[in-house]
Design a protein around this motif. Structure first.
Motif, PDB file in Angstrom:
ATOM      1  N   ARG A  42       0.807  -1.231   0.000  1.00 31.58           N
ATOM      2  CA  ARG A  42       0.000   0.000   0.000  1.00 31.58           C
ATOM      3  C   ARG A  42       0.831   1.268   0.000  1.00 31.58           C
ATOM      4  O   ARG A  42       0.277   2.364   0.042  1.00 31.58           O
ATOM      5  CB  ARG A  42      -0.938  -0.010   1.214  1.00 31.58           C
ATOM      6  CG  ARG A  42      -1.959  -1.144   1.200  1.00 31.58           C
ATOM      7  CD  ARG A  42      -2.790  -1.128  -0.079  1.00 31.58           C
ATOM      8  NE  ARG A  42      -3.784  -2.173  -0.097  1.00 31.58           N
ATOM      9  CZ  ARG A  42      -5.034  -2.044   0.362  1.00 31.58           C
ATOM     10  NH1 ARG A  42      -5.418  -0.899   0.903  1.00 31.58           N
ATOM     11  NH2 ARG A  42      -5.873  -3.043   0.278  1.00 31.58           N
ATOM     12  N   SER A  53      -4.589   3.871   6.781  1.00 32.38           N
ATOM     13  CA  SER A  53      -4.981   2.968   5.704  1.00 32.38           C
ATOM     14  C   SER A  53      -5.424   1.616   6.241  1.00 32.38           C
ATOM     15  O   SER A  53      -6.477   1.094   5.866  1.00 32.38           O
ATOM     16  CB  SER A  53      -3.811   2.777   4.729  1.00 32.38           C
ATOM     17  OG  SER A  53      -4.109   1.790   3.760  1.00 32.38           O
ATOM     18  N   ALA A  58      -8.112  -1.985   3.028  1.00 30.11           N
ATOM     19  CA  ALA A  58      -8.140  -0.557   3.326  1.00 30.11           C
ATOM     20  C   ALA A  58      -9.468  -0.130   3.909  1.00 30.11           C
ATOM     21  O   ALA A  58      -9.656   1.009   4.299  1.00 30.11           O
ATOM     22  CB  ALA A  58      -7.843   0.256   2.068  1.00 30.11           C
TER      23      ALA A  58
END
Length: 388
Positions: free
Chosen positions: A68, A79, A386
């Motif tokens: 990510r 996140s 997420a």
């Protein structure tokens, strides 16, 4: 001086993970007694269990950060925790602050206890001496210490090997006798435990958890990776090296596990050296290494919180230009306040800080990181990660 940038990336990440865990506190031997040896015969396997747990959590968190592209702990938390970030991200901030405050206090206590054993100077004055060094270096020598931190950690480990290996060989019969006592249910000096498997396992879990609090310092190091296989390999290196170092130190500390003097010392490593071979040479060597590790840890942690506080104050100035003198004043005041605070915490003593302080940090880390990581792994696919 060691340059991690010239290492293979997998080894570099493993090396950084290694340095976040092993410092003056480990070198003193106190952590090993409080979390492993005091729990009986299970000390021969629980360091491996603790490292396995820690490695799995590190692998899961760093893998997410790599995929990510979240290279600092705040962006990672926002996140990873998704809609729960307002609670859990801020909770990790609290855990991080606990780590920042506790680690320098343990550094004070480690250096102070070592000086106290060597010189006989009262513990309060010894921690004060360490505090003066930490405060001074945090103000004027932070960059030097940061550049030398990795080198110091390697020197500490080399020093431990130099101290441990010959003394383990010479005191092998004593170590085997200690293992026999542990197997027979005879607990080490000062232990109040029963030697149960469940108790030993939980303590290993707590050890892994308070070490996990440092994962926020690790996310930045996955940024240079070009392949997730490099990360997987680094975690394998981390597990093997960390487990080997812990087991080597455990075997060494077993040589003094039934020494009556152990009840009156907070630095078992010094007692081990003083009762072994090469005492005249090895005692000052290990003492210097323990103190250097303690000072380095204290400086880095206090410098980190100083940068954080001063940065926040500057942000409140709406990006107005800040004079060098004003920045220096803010840094000096913040450094002084945190040095005094951690000095005060250190007066509780090395063993209580390691036994109680790190335990509380472990419990907080369980709530902020451990349980969320487990739930995330069990119930959320990567494509949903997420949106936790």
């Amino acid at each position: 001086m060691i340059d991690k940038n010239k290492m293979p990336l997998a080894i570099g990440i493993a090396f950084v993970a290694f340095t976040t865990q092993f410092g003056g506190g480990f070198a003193s031997g106190a952590q090993l007694y409080q979390y492993f040896i005091n729990y009986g015969i299970w000390t021969l396997i629980m360091p491996i269990v603790a490292q396995l747990i820690l490695t799995l959590f590190f692998w899961y968190g760093l893998s997410y950060a790599y995929r990510r592209k979240t290279y600092d702990y705040r962006s990672f938390s926002n996140s990873f925790y998704g809609k729960y970030r307002y609670i859990l991200s801020n909770l990790y901030e609290i855990v991080y602050l606990m780590l920042i405050c506790l680690a320098p206090a343990v550094a004070f206590a480690t250096g102070g206890s070592t000086l106290n054993m060597l010189t006989g100077i009262p513990y309060f004055l010894c921690t004060l001496i360490i505090g003066v060094f930490i405060f001074g270096i945090a103000l004027f020598g932070t960059n030097i210490v940061r550049k030398a931190a990795s080198t110091l950690s390697v020197v500490i480990i080399i020093g431990l090997i130099v101290v441990l290996v010959p003394n383990i060989i010479v005191q092998w019969d004593t170590i085997m006798s200690s293992i026999g006592n542990l197997a027979g249910g005879i607990m080490p000096v000062g232990s109040t435990q029963t030697g149960s498997f469940v108790g030993a396992l939980w303590r290993a879990v707590v050890y892994a958890l308070f070490q996990l609090a440092s994962i926020g310092l690790m996310y930045q190091h996955v940024k240079p990776l070009t392949d997730e296989k490099q990360l997987n390999l680094s975690m394998i290196y981390m597990f093997i090296v960390n487990s080997a170092c812990m087991l080597l130190a455990v075997f060494g500390m077993l040589a003094v596990a039934y020494n009556p003097e152990l009840s009156n010392t907070s630095v078992p490593m010094l007692l081990f050296v003083q009762n072994g071979v090469g005492t005249a040479i090895l005692t000052p060597i290990i003492s210097i290494l323990i103190i250097l590790g303690a000072v380095s840890t204290g400086v880095n942690m206090i410098a980190g919180i100083v940068n954080r506080v001063v940065g926040a104050l500057e942000a409140r100035d709406n990006n107005q230009e800040i004079s060098t003198s004003k920045n220096r004043i803010r840094s000096t005041i913040t450094s002084f306040l945190f040095t005094v605070m951690t000095f005060a915490i250190a007066q509780f003593g090395l063993l209580p800080l390691i036994a109680k302080g790190y335990s509380y940090l472990g419990y907080a880390t369980l709530i902020a990181i451990g349980i969320p990581f487990i739930l995330h792994a069990l119930f959320f696919k990567e494509k949903k990660s997420a949106k936790l």
